[in-house]
Design a protein around this motif. Sequence first.
Motif, PDB file in Angstrom:
ATOM      1  N   ALA A  67       1.034  -1.361   0.183  1.00 12.55           N
ATOM      2  CA  ALA A  67      -0.071   0.057  -0.053  1.00 12.55           C
ATOM      3  C   ALA A  67       0.986   1.281  -0.045  1.00 12.55           C
ATOM      4  O   ALA A  67       1.820   1.160   0.724  1.00 12.55           O
ATOM      5  N   GLY A  68       0.752   2.331  -0.718  1.00  9.75           N
ATOM      6  CA  GLY A  68       1.143   3.423  -0.638  1.00  9.75           C
ATOM      7  C   GLY A  68       2.157   3.468  -1.839  1.00  9.75           C
ATOM      8  O   GLY A  68       2.516   4.606  -2.202  1.00  9.75           O
ATOM      9  N   ARG A  69       2.561   2.385  -2.555  1.00  8.58           N
ATOM     10  CA  ARG A  69       3.300   2.487  -3.811  1.00  8.58           C
ATOM     11  C   ARG A  69       2.542   2.813  -4.922  1.00  8.58           C
ATOM     12  O   ARG A  69       1.090   2.781  -5.052  1.00  8.58           O
ATOM     13  N   GLU A  70       3.277   3.246  -5.937  1.00 12.28           N
ATOM     14  CA  GLU A  70       2.504   3.550  -7.246  1.00 12.28           C
ATOM     15  C   GLU A  70       2.511   2.389  -8.368  1.00 12.28           C
ATOM     16  O   GLU A  70       3.701   1.687  -8.315  1.00 12.28           O
ATOM     17  N   TYR A  71       1.428   2.257  -8.934  1.00 13.26           N
ATOM     18  CA  TYR A  71       1.348   0.951  -9.831  1.00 13.26           C
ATOM     19  C   TYR A  71       0.524   1.509 -11.003  1.00 13.26           C
ATOM     20  O   TYR A  71       0.115   2.582 -11.189  1.00 13.26           O
ATOM     21  N   VAL A  72       0.823   0.894 -12.318  1.00 19.59           N
ATOM     22  CA  VAL A  72       0.080   1.190 -13.674  1.00 19.59           C
ATOM     23  C   VAL A  72      -0.604   0.012 -14.112  1.00 19.59           C
ATOM     24  O   VAL A  72       0.120  -1.173 -14.153  1.00 19.59           O
ATOM     25  N   VAL A  73      -1.828   0.068 -14.373  1.00 13.34           N
ATOM     26  CA  VAL A  73      -2.374  -1.077 -15.127  1.00 13.34           C
ATOM     27  C   VAL A  73      -2.769  -0.687 -16.254  1.00 13.34           C
ATOM     28  O   VAL A  73      -2.996   0.541 -16.788  1.00 13.34           O
ATOM     29  N   ARG A  74      -2.368  -1.572 -17.226  1.00 17.71           N
ATOM     30  CA  ARG A  74      -2.240  -1.248 -18.592  1.00 17.71           C
ATOM     31  C   ARG A  74      -3.212  -2.519 -19.283  1.00 17.71           C
ATOM     32  O   ARG A  74      -2.870  -3.854 -18.982  1.00 17.71           O
ATOM     33  N   LEU A  75      -3.950  -2.226 -20.465  1.00 11.46           N
ATOM     34  CA  LEU A  75      -4.388  -3.207 -21.477  1.00 11.46           C
ATOM     35  C   LEU A  75      -3.589  -2.997 -22.757  1.00 11.46           C
ATOM     36  O   LEU A  75      -3.866  -2.475 -23.586  1.00 11.46           O
ATOM     37  N   ASP A  76      -2.359  -3.896 -22.542  1.00 14.34           N
ATOM     38  CA  ASP A  76      -1.358  -3.511 -23.663  1.00 14.34           C
ATOM     39  C   ASP A  76      -0.688  -4.868 -24.213  1.00 14.34           C
ATOM     40  O   ASP A  76       0.286  -4.830 -24.706  1.00 14.34           O
ATOM     41  N   ASP A  77      -1.675  -5.787 -24.406  1.00 17.52           N
ATOM     42  CA  ASP A  77      -1.472  -7.139 -25.031  1.00 17.52           C
ATOM     43  C   ASP A  77      -1.760  -6.748 -26.516  1.00 17.52           C
ATOM     44  O   ASP A  77      -2.619  -6.608 -26.935  1.00 17.52           O
ATOM     45  N   PRO A  78      -0.706  -6.911 -27.621  1.00 17.26           N
ATOM     46  CA  PRO A  78      -0.900  -6.496 -28.882  1.00 17.26           C
ATOM     47  C   PRO A  78      -1.977  -7.519 -29.561  1.00 17.26           C
ATOM     48  O   PRO A  78      -2.792  -7.223 -30.324  1.00 17.26           O
ATOM     49  N   ALA A  79      -2.043  -8.875 -28.939  1.00 21.66           N
ATOM     50  CA  ALA A  79      -2.906  -9.806 -29.429  1.00 21.66           C
ATOM     51  C   ALA A  79      -4.312  -9.713 -29.338  1.00 21.66           C
ATOM     52  O   ALA A  79      -5.237  -9.765 -30.060  1.00 21.66           O
ATOM     53  N   ASP A  80      -4.851  -8.453 -28.391  1.00 23.17           N
ATOM     54  CA  ASP A  80      -5.933  -8.265 -27.918  1.00 23.17           C
ATOM     55  C   ASP A  80      -6.570  -7.270 -28.961  1.00 23.17           C
ATOM     56  O   ASP A  80      -7.875  -7.233 -29.320  1.00 23.17           O
ATOM     57  N   TYR A  81      -5.644  -6.575 -29.754  1.00 24.83           N
ATOM     58  CA  TYR A  81      -5.946  -5.459 -30.694  1.00 24.83           C
ATOM     59  C   TYR A  81      -5.738  -6.090 -32.233  1.00 24.83           C
ATOM     60  O   TYR A  81      -6.465  -5.529 -32.907  1.00 24.83           O
ATOM     61  N   ALA A  82      -5.423  -7.312 -32.309  1.00 28.56           N
ATOM     62  CA  ALA A  82      -5.191  -7.983 -33.411  1.00 28.56           C
ATOM     63  C   ALA A  82      -6.258  -8.480 -34.103  1.00 28.56           C
ATOM     64  O   ALA A  82      -7.440  -8.448 -33.353  1.00 28.56           O
ATOM     65  N   PRO A  83      -6.536  -8.869 -35.368  1.00 27.07           N
ATOM     66  CA  PRO A  83      -7.786  -9.477 -35.813  1.00 27.07           C
ATOM     67  C   PRO A  83      -8.040 -10.741 -34.966  1.00 27.07           C
ATOM     68  O   PRO A  83      -7.462 -11.563 -34.801  1.00 27.07           O
ATOM     69  N   GLY A  84      -9.358 -10.725 -34.696  1.00 25.54           N
ATOM     70  CA  GLY A  84      -9.987 -11.640 -33.684  1.00 25.54           C
ATOM     71  C   GLY A  84      -9.757 -11.634 -32.458  1.00 25.54           C
ATOM     72  O   GLY A  84     -10.450 -12.405 -31.392  1.00 25.54           O
ATOM     73  N   GLY A  85      -9.020 -10.528 -31.795  1.00 26.48           N
ATOM     74  CA  GLY A  85      -8.893 -10.086 -30.516  1.00 26.48           C
ATOM     75  C   GLY A  85     -10.129  -9.589 -29.987  1.00 26.48           C
ATOM     76  O   GLY A  85     -10.883  -8.834 -30.892  1.00 26.48           O
TER      77      GLY A  85
END
Length: 861
Positions: free
Chosen positions: A675-693
């Motif tokens: 708790a108190g630390r900085e984190y980053v949440v990302r939706l950064d999987d290229p496969a999710d944005y590729a055709p069929g993702g």
Amino acid sequence: MKGRAAARAGWPAVLAAGIVAAAVLPAAPVAVADAGDGSLTVRVVREVNANGRWDDVLEPGLGGVKVVLTDTAGASVTGTTVADGTVRLTPGAQLTGGRYRVEVKNPEPGILFPGFALPKDDLSDPRALSSNVEFVDLAGGRNAEVTTSFWNPGDYCQKNADLVTACIRSDVPGSDDPEAARTLVTHPYNARGDDAETTDLATKAQTGSLWGIGYSKQKKWIFSSAFAKRGANYGPAGPGAIYLSDRNTGELSRFTTVPDAGTTPHDPGTDMDLAFRTAVGKESLGDLDVSEDGRDLYVVNLNDKRLYRYDATGKTASAPKASYPIPDPGCPSTDDWRPFGLGIQDGTVYVGGVCSGESTQNRDDLRAVIRTFAPGTGTFTGTVMDEKLTYPRGRVNGPGPCYGDKWYPWRVTVPDSQDGVDCKSAQVDGREVPNPTPLLSDIVVDTDGELILGFRDRYADQYGTFIAYEPDSPRTVQTFAGGDLNRACRHGGTFVLDANGGCVNNATPANSGNQDPDVKEFYPGEFRLGGYHQETALGGVALSKVEDTLASGVFDPIDVAHTSGTGPFNRGDGTVGAGMGNELTDSFGKAGGLGDLEVLCDEAPFQIGNRVWYDNGKNMKDGRQDPDENPVVGATVNLYDHTGRKIATTRTNARGEYYFDSTLVRNVPPADWVAGREYVVRLDDPADYAPGGPLDGWMPTQFDQGDPAANSKGRPGPGENAYPYADVTPGGPGENDHDIDFGFIQPTRIILDKKDSRTGEPLPGAVFQLWQETNGRPGLQRTGPDPDTQLGAGCATDSDGTCTFTRIQVGSYYLVETDVPEGYEMPENPVTPLNVTTHNCKDNPLEITLTNERGEPGKGK
């Protein structure tokens, strides 16, 4: 002049003559009331154990919580939970669409936080806890049930945590307690037996007599305070001493000395410290507690009747932060007011004491009073309990003639009679005369808000066991500590003791040692030795809210005479817990050889996350989660620490949910989850944005629009194909954040159709730029710290006269014509303001038709 130069010279935001802008929008669906919608039952509970499930024995309902049911059009119905935490909502004629968003409002922000949520593919299990925002489908008469929770992280504890208490050691001549005899001692919460699983933390030489105990789970420090008991000397720091035991290092040190705590000296060599009996309950220190956030330590000074407050974040405190006089509740004499007990819950401090009746010797003047104290203002805020102590109690001792079956006024000497009954027949060496006089010594607030109270017997601390009861006499007295374990239940705005009929009476002849049927008790399990002793509490109480028992100090905890230890009591019916108790000491026999108790809980775990969705419903692209918008299933969500290192990954479930934690979902290494630390949440999987993702052809919607509980936190990163992210800094242990939501839209296209105004034919070769307004100023002002942003390097119309801008989000824009084909005039004002609305999507682009005049002979190109 050249067209590009003309464009720079004419940038006021005025539509140029001859330019026509037209938007082609999809038709809005018509909302139709769904006759036959079912109903929704929402249950809101107070979570304690972070297991993502509703445990009804441990986690009571929260009444008075607002719940809002909203349809896609924004209409809503609101309900409030009743005492058991439930509310039933029906859409009726007010709402339409069949699908609805449910929002459960936090009743105490800053004190309560969302409880742990359990990932689930559907709502079929009402015991699986949801986040405070849910989505339900009630169409076609479907009914739904949702259970959600809030919690105070201070309530959390691990199962079978250690329990710490103080063994009070005798200094009376002939005692077999050496200087090395232990005082502070721990054992697991559920340890049972004779000295079972104990660990020694301090000795008599280091601390002397102790009562109050507090714990900082943040620092893992145990605080303990001096106590005035006849025949038990103070430690090296005297009557105002507070000691600190560091669980990390095992070291014990002096934390501080509370000023003006008393001057009466111990003198065990003279009449076995008889003169000290007058100081008991009036000098040294009473109860001690540490605030839930670990910042403050509170202690009651019995001598000056003030509440002292210290900074608990350092290992020493040279002086208190403040001290506050504890108001006299109107006892017959100011000397009769005797504060002692403390409790802390949800940021409120509870301070309790008694009107002792000492000045009048009238039982009718005995009262127990509890006030609340607000740390923020440093003031006492009201009286929550003011109860007579004239009720009948169980017998402290079996044989007569004096049973000690009532509370009696404070006094100095051993009584010769009780209630008109002659006690002298027992006045021989070792006579047994119980005469319980009350100290309200401990206050615990249960999960349901009711009070658990520990009463200690002052008389037992004045006379101990087998020590002199009058000057210059060889005669001694055996004393029995006639304390009591009570519960006070809320009636309106105040609490009423169980003994006065305020709570359920659990006492029966079988479970209370066959005591008087007029006695009312929520906790009848105090009796020992088959009912020979019916009141054995020593005044200290500890509650781990994840356990089904509470712990109290008692004498004869395992039915071995003349001992003290910890005893368990079932939280539901107050009977003795399985396995009896844990015997810890035989010092002082049955006369109060144990101090306060405290549970050594870990800091609460925490969880973040919640939902990824397609922002493509009726109110598409508004950045808010609407009931008609579907979840994104199977998207990869990654978690990074502040250095950019990926520390965890998960996928959204059938309801679009994702969570990160180290204890329930267990997808984050505990060492990386602080708790108190900085984190980053990302939706950064290229496969999710590729055709069929799952995100093929989608881009982030607007972020931070409207209600934080239902909007998108996903900010687009730099660049056209950047992945969305959200920065997260959990505020503290247990401060769960389920609002880290990501919405996605199908990007808008802006199609320009360039024509010759005279012939209507397509006009290739016209060049445009698109600028996004970010600084709120009219036109295209290029100054200031936040200039407008050009989207792309420009676009030239093709042979069909068209030019297309793609991946455009909702917002305000300026379309700027920067060049025209040979033989055409540059528009005098080549700037077109555009508003990309929520009704545009990939399949319904914003279409703009623009025309240009051919230049007159001798002008232009």
